[in-house]
Motif scaffolding. Structure first.
Motif, PDB file in Angstrom:
ATOM      1  N   THR A  85       0.832  -1.193   0.000  1.00 52.45           N
ATOM      2  CA  THR A  85       0.000   0.000   0.000  1.00 52.45           C
ATOM      3  C   THR A  85       0.875   1.254   0.000  1.00 52.45           C
ATOM      4  O   THR A  85       1.802   1.378   0.786  1.00 52.45           O
ATOM      5  CB  THR A  85      -0.907   0.008   1.247  1.00 52.45           C
ATOM      6  OG1 THR A  85      -1.733  -1.152   1.219  1.00 52.45           O
ATOM      7  CG2 THR A  85      -1.786   1.232   1.261  1.00 52.45           C
TER       8      THR A  85
ATOM      9  N   GLU B  29      -7.201  -5.484  -6.653  1.00 53.56           N
ATOM     10  CA  GLU B  29      -7.354  -6.068  -5.313  1.00 53.56           C
ATOM     11  C   GLU B  29      -7.625  -7.574  -5.405  1.00 53.56           C
ATOM     12  O   GLU B  29      -8.512  -8.117  -4.752  1.00 53.56           O
ATOM     13  CB  GLU B  29      -8.477  -5.365  -4.544  1.00 53.56           C
ATOM     14  CG  GLU B  29      -8.291  -3.870  -4.386  1.00 53.56           C
ATOM     15  CD  GLU B  29      -7.144  -3.518  -3.442  1.00 53.56           C
ATOM     16  OE1 GLU B  29      -6.690  -4.403  -2.698  1.00 53.56           O
ATOM     17  OE2 GLU B  29      -6.709  -2.347  -3.452  1.00 53.56           O
TER      18      GLU B  29
ATOM     19  N   GLN C 218      -1.757  -6.119  -3.434  1.00 57.11           N
ATOM     20  CA  GLN C 218      -0.781  -5.658  -2.452  1.00 57.11           C
ATOM     21  C   GLN C 218      -0.296  -6.801  -1.559  1.00 57.11           C
ATOM     22  O   GLN C 218       0.605  -6.615  -0.752  1.00 57.11           O
ATOM     23  CB  GLN C 218      -1.403  -4.567  -1.585  1.00 57.11           C
ATOM     24  CG  GLN C 218      -2.619  -4.994  -0.788  1.00 57.11           C
ATOM     25  CD  GLN C 218      -3.282  -3.814  -0.111  1.00 57.11           C
ATOM     26  OE1 GLN C 218      -2.830  -2.690  -0.234  1.00 57.11           O
ATOM     27  NE2 GLN C 218      -4.360  -4.074   0.614  1.00 57.11           N
TER      28      GLN C 218
END
Length: 632
Positions: free
Chosen positions: A169, A467, A503
């Motif tokens: 992030t 994501e 991430q």
């Protein structure tokens, strides 16, 4: 310490040991300062991640520096020699000739005392190439430390061999994706590009501007490129439809088989009333994407589960014998199938001496909970994108205003080359399944259309999965993960490519990540994530991936099939007004409150009397774009 006989300014050492693709190099005595000059330009020697070349006959072997150090000299050396010598470890990655392009893999190995040269900027220009030299390369940035050298990727390999963008992030991951997509969706260069972005948080609508259509649950009518998201349930296969509508059914399979029979019968009845060219009724199954009315199916099953009848009025299969509650006007409360309103049946009655007997309809399937679950979804607007899909919502006889050709054209055949499917308004309990459904519909459509001009072979499709760790977890048992495995294993043959964005690469199914041919690896601080990425790479590049924790924001190591040679690159971000809506909120501006242009922050005095009406309104409407209140 070895004395180098060569007078070439690029020579920095000699080969001392070769073990597979790992080469140990001893630096020459003239390299004490770690700095050398070639054609008036200075180069640092022994930088981790830098390139070297080893001439072997007419071939030049290229490698990446993965380790540097200084080791003690063996005791047998004379006391007149220096007590230590600098060395470095190089990982061989490819080779090339002066008249040929660089290529991966090596056909021969270096030998002891072969000269090792640094790679000058002119060599890098020849290896990496320039924009326009080949039509299938696009520029995504520049080589770190050499702004004159473009970072180019081969879109043929990037799309068809799949890719992954990973980074913690705040490393610039979303901006990197936006920059790459901006290059790939250039309408002047790629007017027939096909890109679908699965956007979990509604970040990319702003980034791609008028190049994209944005499909979302609650589109803003004032924005021309926002379109209502519609996924007609009858386009799903039978098991997907059951999972998203009825939910869990009894394990004995009786209810499932009966529902399957009714679905097939409804689809056959539709084809008899509204024939579709080329579709034979005899071949229709539960998975066939043919319209039918789920509302009617639900209504019939509700009557089967909860219905009562009066034996004195006839046989239970005859609706005339069914007993309904009465409304205030004396009419039967038969409900409304299209609105999801169930009928109200009278309670059973079997009193001695009373001639009126009311009994349950026979042959119940014991699926009362599943039927009521579906009924509640039919009445809740949050599920309208699936169960009341606008012009694709069937009437009770199955007739629809629009069919699948219009839907598929909307998704991957419109004037805009990119479609952003905004999933932020999808109920969280359905997100995994909805993603799986969208991917499966696209995969099946392109698979069967592979020989047509609209198919993926002539116009490949790139699917970007933002994501991805949220729905491609290591268990791999979700609907989304199962279809993505098919895409990364078989999609290349049918023109379907995947770009996995995450991430937390350690949380993604290893089968999926291992099929990604190209990696954009941004800053990764977690050692587990780094090892997960390293283990999927085909090259021996552990030394290069060890640099991941120290990369700057917006900087990536690009490696794999889409690049000629692994590169550390600074990705060119799109303009500020075309970046994803994922930037860090500003807590405190570096400027004083009087100079700051920021609309907020802890150091800005805001109106303490501000109303929270708008705050709650966007929450209730499940849309961050403020809509005017509805007048009554």
């Amino acid at each position: 310490m070895p004395q180098l006989e060569s007078t070439l300014p690029t020579v920095i050492g000699t080969v001392q040991d070769v073990s597979g693709t790992t080469v140990s190099v001893t630096l020459g005595s003239g390299q004490q300062s770690g700095l050398t000059f070639v054609n008036g330009q200075g180069y640092r020697i022994g930088q981790i991640g830098s390139f070297v070349k080893i001439p072997v006959g007419y071939t030049e072997l290229f490698g990446i520096v993965s380790q540097v150090g200084a080791s003690a000299v063996p005791a047998s050396r004379t006391s007149g020699e220096l007590s230590s010598y600098p060395w470095m470890t190089v990982q061989l990655i490819g080779e090339g000739r002066k008249s040929e392009r660089f290529q991966r893999g090596i056909s021969q190995y270096p030998t002891i005392d072969d000269e090792v040269h640094l790679v000058a900027e002119s060599d890098l220009q020849a290896i990496y190439g320039r924009v326009g030299a080949t039509n299938n390369y696009v520029k995504v940035g520049h080589i770190t430390g050499s702004e004159s050298i473009d970072a180019l990727v081969d879109i043929n390999k990037l799309v068809t061999r799949h890719s992954a963008v990973v980074g913690t992030t705040g490393s610039g991951k979303s901006t990197t994706v936006a920059g790459v997509l901006s290059a790939l969706s250039d309408p002047q260069r790629f007017p027939s590009a096909r890109i679908v972005v699965l956007d979990l948080h509604g970040e990319y609508g702003k980034a791609l501007g008028d190049r994209a259509n944005v499909f979302r649950i609650n589109p803003d009518a004032a924005v021309d490129n926002e379109i209502a998201l519609r996924i007609p349930y009858w386009a799903l296969n039978f098991d997907e439809m059951l999972r998203l509508t009825f939910g869990i059914l009894p394990a004995d399979g009786k209810a499932r088989n009966l529902i399957l029979e009714r679905v097939i019968a409804a689809k056959v009845a539709f084809l008899k009333a509204h024939p579709i060219p080329g579709i034979d009724e005899a071949t229709v199954g539960g998975d066939s994407p043919v319209p039918f009315s789920l509302n009617k199916l639900w209504y019939d099953l509700y009557c089967t589960e909860f219905g009562t009848y009066n034996p004195a009025l006839g046989d239970p299969i005859n609706p005339a014998s069914w007993t309904y509650e009465k409304a205030s006007d004396g009419s039967d409360m038969v409900g409304d199938a299209m609105k999801g309103i169930p009928p109200r049946f009278r309670r059973i009655k079997d009193v001695r001496g009373d001639d009126e007997k009311i009994r349950y309809l026979p042959d119940s399937l014991n699926i009362a909970n599943a039927v009521e679950n579906l009924g509640s979804k039919l009445r809740v607007s949050r599920f309208d994108f699936l169960l009341k899909a606008g012009d694709w919502h069937p009437a009770l006889d199955g007739k629809v205003e629009k069919d699948l050709p219009e839907l598929i054209k909307q998704w991957i055949g419109g004037a805009n080359t990119t479609s952003i499917i905004d999933l932020s308004g999808i109920p969280s309990s359905m997100t995994n399944d909805i993603i799986g459904v969208v991917l499966r519909v696209l995969y099946d459509a392109l698979f069967w259309a592979r020989q047509l001009s609209e198919g993926g072979r002539e116009r490949p499709l790139l699917i970007v999965m933002e994501e991805a760790h949220n729905y491609l977890g290591g268990t791999g048992d979700g609907l989304a993960a199962s279809i993505v495995k098919r895409i990364v294993k078989e999609g290349r043959k049918y023109g379907i490519g995947a770009m996995i964005v995450s991430q937390r690469p350690a949380e993604i199914d290893p089968t999926i990540l291992s099929q990604c041919g190209t990696f954009f690896a941004l800053r990764l601080s977690n050692s587990t994530d780094r090892s997960h990425v390293t283990s999927t790479l085909s090259d021996n590049l552990e030394g290069l991936t060890n640099m991941l924790p120290i990369l700057r924001t917006g900087e990536a190591i690009i490696l794999g099939e889409a690049v000629t040679m692994p590169m550390r690159a600074s990705i060119h971000p799109p303009p500020k007004n075309r970046r994803p809506d994922s930037e860090d909120p500003l807590v405190c501006d570096v400027l004083s409150p009087e100079e700051s242009q920021s609309p907020g922050g802890w150091n800005i005095r805001l109106n303490a009397d501000a109303s929270y009406e708008d705050f709650v309104r966007v929450w209730r409407q499940q849309n961050p774009s403020l809509k005017p209140p509805v007048e009554t």
